[in-house]
Design a protein around this motif. Structure first.
Motif, PDB file in Angstrom:
ATOM      1  N   ARG A   1       0.756  -1.121   0.002  1.00 31.79           N
ATOM      2  CA  ARG A   1       0.077   0.161  -0.083  1.00 31.79           C
ATOM      3  C   ARG A   1       0.781   1.469  -0.107  1.00 31.79           C
ATOM      4  NH1 ARG A   1      -4.513  -0.561   3.711  1.00 31.79           N
ATOM      5  NH2 ARG A   1      -6.033  -0.748   2.034  1.00 31.79           N
ATOM      6  N   ARG A   2       1.885   1.377   0.697  1.00 36.58           N
ATOM      7  CA  ARG A   2       2.752   2.257   0.696  1.00 36.58           C
ATOM      8  C   ARG A   2       3.086   2.599  -0.643  1.00 36.58           C
ATOM      9  NH1 ARG A   2       9.140   3.549   0.828  1.00 36.58           N
ATOM     10  NH2 ARG A   2       8.682   5.781   0.828  1.00 36.58           N
ATOM     11  N   ARG A   3       3.914   1.683  -1.047  1.00 32.67           N
ATOM     12  CA  ARG A   3       4.251   1.981  -2.488  1.00 32.67           C
ATOM     13  C   ARG A   3       3.376   2.247  -3.634  1.00 32.67           C
ATOM     14  NH1 ARG A   3       9.378  -2.502  -2.917  1.00 32.67           N
ATOM     15  NH2 ARG A   3      10.431  -2.251  -1.182  1.00 32.67           N
ATOM     16  N   ASP A   4       2.059   1.730  -3.510  1.00 36.08           N
ATOM     17  CA  ASP A   4       1.409   2.266  -4.550  1.00 36.08           C
ATOM     18  C   ASP A   4       1.009   3.802  -4.122  1.00 36.08           C
ATOM     19  OD1 ASP A   4      -1.248   1.880  -6.254  1.00 36.08           O
ATOM     20  OD2 ASP A   4      -2.150   2.590  -4.106  1.00 36.08           O
ATOM     21  N   LEU A   5       0.891   4.214  -2.876  1.00 34.76           N
ATOM     22  CA  LEU A   5       0.501   5.581  -2.531  1.00 34.76           C
ATOM     23  C   LEU A   5       1.967   6.375  -2.958  1.00 34.76           C
ATOM     24  CD1 LEU A   5      -0.950   5.216   0.992  1.00 34.76           C
ATOM     25  CD2 LEU A   5      -2.259   5.721  -1.137  1.00 34.76           C
ATOM     26  N   HIS A   6       3.002   5.979  -2.884  1.00 38.58           N
ATOM     27  CA  HIS A   6       4.338   6.550  -3.199  1.00 38.58           C
ATOM     28  C   HIS A   6       4.239   6.832  -4.735  1.00 38.58           C
ATOM     29  CE1 HIS A   6       8.320   8.031  -2.317  1.00 38.58           C
ATOM     30  NE2 HIS A   6       8.556   7.578  -3.401  1.00 38.58           N
ATOM     31  N   LYS A   7       3.715   5.720  -5.548  1.00 37.98           N
ATOM     32  CA  LYS A   7       3.805   5.924  -7.072  1.00 37.98           C
ATOM     33  C   LYS A   7       2.876   7.013  -7.601  1.00 37.98           C
ATOM     34  CE  LYS A   7       3.952   2.901 -11.008  1.00 37.98           C
ATOM     35  NZ  LYS A   7       3.898   1.590 -11.470  1.00 37.98           N
ATOM     36  N   TYR A   8       1.932   7.317  -6.800  1.00 38.71           N
ATOM     37  CA  TYR A   8       0.836   8.210  -7.180  1.00 38.71           C
ATOM     38  C   TYR A   8       0.667   9.267  -6.445  1.00 38.71           C
ATOM     39  CZ  TYR A   8      -0.038   4.080 -10.468  1.00 38.71           C
ATOM     40  OH  TYR A   8       0.061   3.104 -11.317  1.00 38.71           O
ATOM     41  N   PRO A   9       1.467  10.013  -5.885  1.00 38.55           N
ATOM     42  CA  PRO A   9       1.780  11.038  -5.338  1.00 38.55           C
ATOM     43  C   PRO A   9       0.585  12.418  -5.567  1.00 38.55           C
ATOM     44  CG  PRO A   9       3.619  11.564  -6.175  1.00 38.55           C
ATOM     45  CD  PRO A   9       2.892  10.050  -6.963  1.00 38.55           C
ATOM     46  N   GLU A  10      -0.322  13.024  -4.406  1.00 41.33           N
ATOM     47  CA  GLU A  10      -0.937  13.854  -4.856  1.00 41.33           C
ATOM     48  C   GLU A  10      -0.878  15.155  -3.968  1.00 41.33           C
ATOM     49  OE1 GLU A  10      -5.034  11.790  -6.351  1.00 41.33           O
ATOM     50  OE2 GLU A  10      -4.286  11.112  -4.431  1.00 41.33           O
ATOM     51  N   THR A  11      -0.630  16.300  -4.272  1.00 41.00           N
ATOM     52  CA  THR A  11      -0.267  17.535  -3.363  1.00 41.00           C
ATOM     53  C   THR A  11      -1.620  18.029  -2.782  1.00 41.00           C
ATOM     54  OG1 THR A  11      -0.010  19.083  -5.266  1.00 41.00           O
ATOM     55  CG2 THR A  11       1.663  18.076  -4.476  1.00 41.00           C
TER      56      THR A  11
ATOM     57  N   VAL B   1       5.116   8.804 -10.577  1.00 37.07           N
ATOM     58  CA  VAL B   1       4.931   9.055 -11.807  1.00 37.07           C
ATOM     59  C   VAL B   1       4.130  10.278 -12.416  1.00 37.07           C
ATOM     60  CG1 VAL B   1       4.568   6.437 -12.304  1.00 37.07           C
ATOM     61  CG2 VAL B   1       2.703   7.883 -11.682  1.00 37.07           C
ATOM     62  N   ASN B   2       3.961  11.031 -11.335  1.00 37.58           N
ATOM     63  CA  ASN B   2       3.142  12.436 -11.410  1.00 37.58           C
ATOM     64  C   ASN B   2       4.248  13.580 -11.328  1.00 37.58           C
ATOM     65  OD1 ASN B   2       0.972  10.933 -11.665  1.00 37.58           O
ATOM     66  ND2 ASN B   2       0.212  11.330  -9.314  1.00 37.58           N
ATOM     67  N   ALA B   3       4.402  14.125 -12.367  1.00 34.59           N
ATOM     68  CA  ALA B   3       5.035  15.325 -12.537  1.00 34.59           C
ATOM     69  C   ALA B   3       5.074  16.526 -11.287  1.00 34.59           C
ATOM     70  CB  ALA B   3       5.469  15.905 -13.726  1.00 34.59           C
ATOM     71  N   GLY B   4       6.314  16.618 -10.582  1.00 35.17           N
ATOM     72  CA  GLY B   4       6.038  17.739  -9.682  1.00 35.17           C
ATOM     73  C   GLY B   4       5.427  17.228  -8.364  1.00 35.17           C
ATOM     74  N   ALA B   5       5.369  16.125  -8.184  1.00 34.47           N
ATOM     75  CA  ALA B   5       4.860  15.694  -6.902  1.00 34.47           C
ATOM     76  C   ALA B   5       5.503  14.464  -6.407  1.00 34.47           C
ATOM     77  CB  ALA B   5       3.184  15.297  -7.011  1.00 34.47           C
ATOM     78  N   MET B   6       6.066  14.514  -5.136  1.00 34.52           N
ATOM     79  CA  MET B   6       6.736  13.269  -4.614  1.00 34.52           C
ATOM     80  C   MET B   6       6.222  13.188  -3.085  1.00 34.52           C
ATOM     81  SD  MET B   6      10.517  13.126  -3.948  1.00 34.52           S
ATOM     82  CE  MET B   6      11.378  11.705  -2.800  1.00 34.52           C
ATOM     83  N   HIS B   7       6.112  11.988  -2.496  1.00 33.35           N
ATOM     84  CA  HIS B   7       5.960  11.797  -1.219  1.00 33.35           C
ATOM     85  C   HIS B   7       7.297  11.793  -0.667  1.00 33.35           C
ATOM     86  CE1 HIS B   7       2.049  11.265  -0.104  1.00 33.35           C
ATOM     87  NE2 HIS B   7       1.823  10.077  -1.242  1.00 33.35           N
ATOM     88  N   ALA B   8       7.792  13.001  -0.228  1.00 33.98           N
ATOM     89  CA  ALA B   8       9.282  13.283   0.297  1.00 33.98           C
ATOM     90  C   ALA B   8       8.924  13.688   1.709  1.00 33.98           C
ATOM     91  CB  ALA B   8       9.682  14.400  -0.686  1.00 33.98           C
ATOM     92  N   CYS B   9       8.172  13.302   2.506  1.00 36.27           N
ATOM     93  CA  CYS B   9       7.878  13.453   3.817  1.00 36.27           C
ATOM     94  C   CYS B   9       7.273  12.254   4.625  1.00 36.27           C
ATOM     95  CB  CYS B   9       7.282  14.708   3.985  1.00 36.27           C
ATOM     96  SG  CYS B   9       7.357  15.365   5.575  1.00 36.27           S
ATOM     97  N   GLY B  10       7.199  11.325   3.657  1.00 37.86           N
ATOM     98  CA  GLY B  10       6.685   9.837   4.606  1.00 37.86           C
ATOM     99  C   GLY B  10       5.008   9.890   4.891  1.00 37.86           C
ATOM    100  N   HIS B  11       4.304  10.781   4.065  1.00 36.05           N
ATOM    101  CA  HIS B  11       2.883  10.680   4.292  1.00 36.05           C
ATOM    102  C   HIS B  11       2.269   9.448   3.702  1.00 36.05           C
ATOM    103  CE1 HIS B  11       2.649  15.555   4.974  1.00 36.05           C
ATOM    104  NE2 HIS B  11       3.559  14.659   5.592  1.00 36.05           N
ATOM    105  N   ASP B  12       2.707   9.020   2.759  1.00 36.48           N
ATOM    106  CA  ASP B  12       2.433   7.554   1.936  1.00 36.48           C
ATOM    107  C   ASP B  12       2.426   6.417   3.122  1.00 36.48           C
ATOM    108  OD1 ASP B  12       5.249   8.238   1.945  1.00 36.48           O
ATOM    109  OD2 ASP B  12       5.518   6.781   0.222  1.00 36.48           O
TER     110      ASP B  12
END
Length: 442
Positions: free
Chosen positions: A23-33, A144-155
């Motif tokens: 689940r964490r990896r799925d959320l990481h792959k499709y981050p949303e701001t 896979v989403n430009a300009g968005a990344m889970h860089a704080c662990g919220h995934d």
């Protein structure tokens, strides 16, 4: 809570290990701001409903009038379409139109206190590293989403929250009271907590828990049982509007918005520090001008203030207003300041910190347990915590240790997924312990 029940929590959490990582990896792959977490929120709502929780979402849990820094309607519509194309639930996404991407799941197990747990869902405005030295890219779950990344662990936070939901639902016949799981959008920029609080998601809450992966606890096996202090913060945008003119033939006819913004940026950083505690100010972006031979008619900067207390942050922000106004006057341009997010200072309650410590010690897997640290950062959980405390409730914000590939908000951020199972177990143990405490309200 019986010893048998606590043993079951550990066993159940261990059994979720593979699912938590997936689940964490799925959320990481499709981050949303912030305010675009349509896919994430719809999947969380669907999982909560499957676990037997009564689910509220959209306008039921986010007050539209309180939202700050939301993208324009067209951009939100594009994000909704993307979320559905990437596997989100279209029916649930439709109920969150306008960026109302909060979700609350609740189950009542009989008389007793109301225990709320908050988990944030949003990603950072950041492009993720795309080379084989970065594990998410190498193993196929990079953004896979430009300009968005889970860089704080919220995934990871969202995955932990849904794991806790599953465990508490399984053990429901041994619980008393009410569990309320809050999945919050827009923590980055401290935008999401206020609209959810204004929508009433904290009504009746006796105990509130939240937490973060790796922050101030950068080693797997560490846990900090409560934050001793958050920095208050105000995020703001300043827009300067002048007059364009020919830079060579008639510069005197122009009014230079770029110079006003540049002057403001320099002088904002000259605001006096505060003698009663730490203060911060940062200008993070400055955009201006359209061509080298045109007097710039428009400029915008994005900035933030912070303070050890809410009062110190207010002091710095009011001085910032004066600096921006002065710079605009100096160059004869108009200006507008828009608040894009804010959160107060706050601290965990010792009684709930003690609950977290007892739970962590009982698990036997943490090598370094500390009662508290100074956060030295801002988190809009502080707004939720303060609201609960103002009504007589108690709460704490714990820090779950994890080895990190790089610091938070870095394109190479990644955490040790070995922290997920202990995180689920710790939150579940703390929730069950709080359910056995006396109600704080009425």
């Amino acid at each position: 809570m019986t010893d048998h029940a606590t043993t079951d929590i550990g066993r159940l959490a261990a059994g979720l290990a593979d699912g938590l990582i997936a689940r964490r990896r799925d959320l990481h792959k499709y981050p949303e701001t912030a305010w675009t977490e349509f896919r994430t929120a719809s999947l969380a709502a669907r999982a909560l409903a499957a676990a037997g929780y009564a689910v509220r979402l959209g306008g039921e849990v986010v007050r539209r009038e309180s939202m700050l820094g939301a993208p324009p309607a067209g951009e939100l519509a594009t994000h909704m379409e993307r979320a559905a194309a990437q596997g989100g639930d279209p029916a649930l996404i439709g109920r969150m139109a306008g960026g109302l991407t909060g979700v609350v799941g609740e189950r009542c197990f009989g008389p007793g206190p109301v225990v709320a747990l908050r988990f944030d869902m949003d990603a950072n405005d950041l492009d993720e590293a795309r080379d084989d030295g970065h594990r998410p890219h190498r193993e196929g779950f990079g953004s896979v989403n430009a300009g968005a990344m889970h860089a704080c662990g919220h995934d990871g936070h969202t995955a932990i929250g849904l794991g806790v939901a599953e465990i508490l639902a399984t053990l429901g016949d041994r619980l008393r009271g009410t569990v309320r799981l809050i999945f919050q959008p827009g923590e980055e920029g401290v935008r999401g907590a206020g609209p959810m609080a204004d929508a009433g998601v904290l009504d009746g809450v006796d105990y509130l828990l939240g937490g973060h992966i790796g922050l101030r606890a950068p080693k797997t096996g560490q846990v900090v049982c409560g934050v001793e202090g958050f920095l208050a913060t105000t995020k703001f945008d300043a827009v300067f509007t002048g007059m364009a003119a020919h830079a060579g033939a008639a510069p005197e006819q122009g009014r230079n918005a770029l110079l006003a913004a540049a002057n403001a940026a320099l002088n904002l950083h000259a605001i006096s520090r505060h003698g009663q505690g730490a203060s911060r100010i940062t200008v993070g972006t400055l955009h201006a001008g359209q061509g080298r031979n045109v007097i710039p008619a428009k400029a915008e900067l994005q900035a933030e203030t912070r303070g050890r207390t809410t009062e110190i942050d207010r002091f710095v922000f009011e001085r910032a207003r004066e600096v921006v106004a002065g710079a605009a006057m100096m160059y004869g341009v108009d200006h507008e300041i828009m608040v894009a997010g804010r959160s107060p200072s706050g601290r965990s309650d010792p009684g709930v910190v003690a609950v977290v410590r007892r739970a962590a010690e009982a698990m036997g897997c943490f090598s370094d347990i500390r009662d508290g640290v100074d956060m030295r950062a801002s988190e809009d959980f502080a707004l939720l915590l303060g609201a609960v405390q103002a009504r007589g409730g108690l709460g704490a914000y714990l820090l779950l240790g994890s080895d990190l590939a790089a610091g938070h908000h870095n394109p190479r951020f990644d955490f040790d997924e070995a922290c997920l199972v202990p995180g689920v177990e710790l939150f579940a143990r703390c929730a069950m312990a709080c359910l056995n405490l006396p109600p704080r309200r009425g």
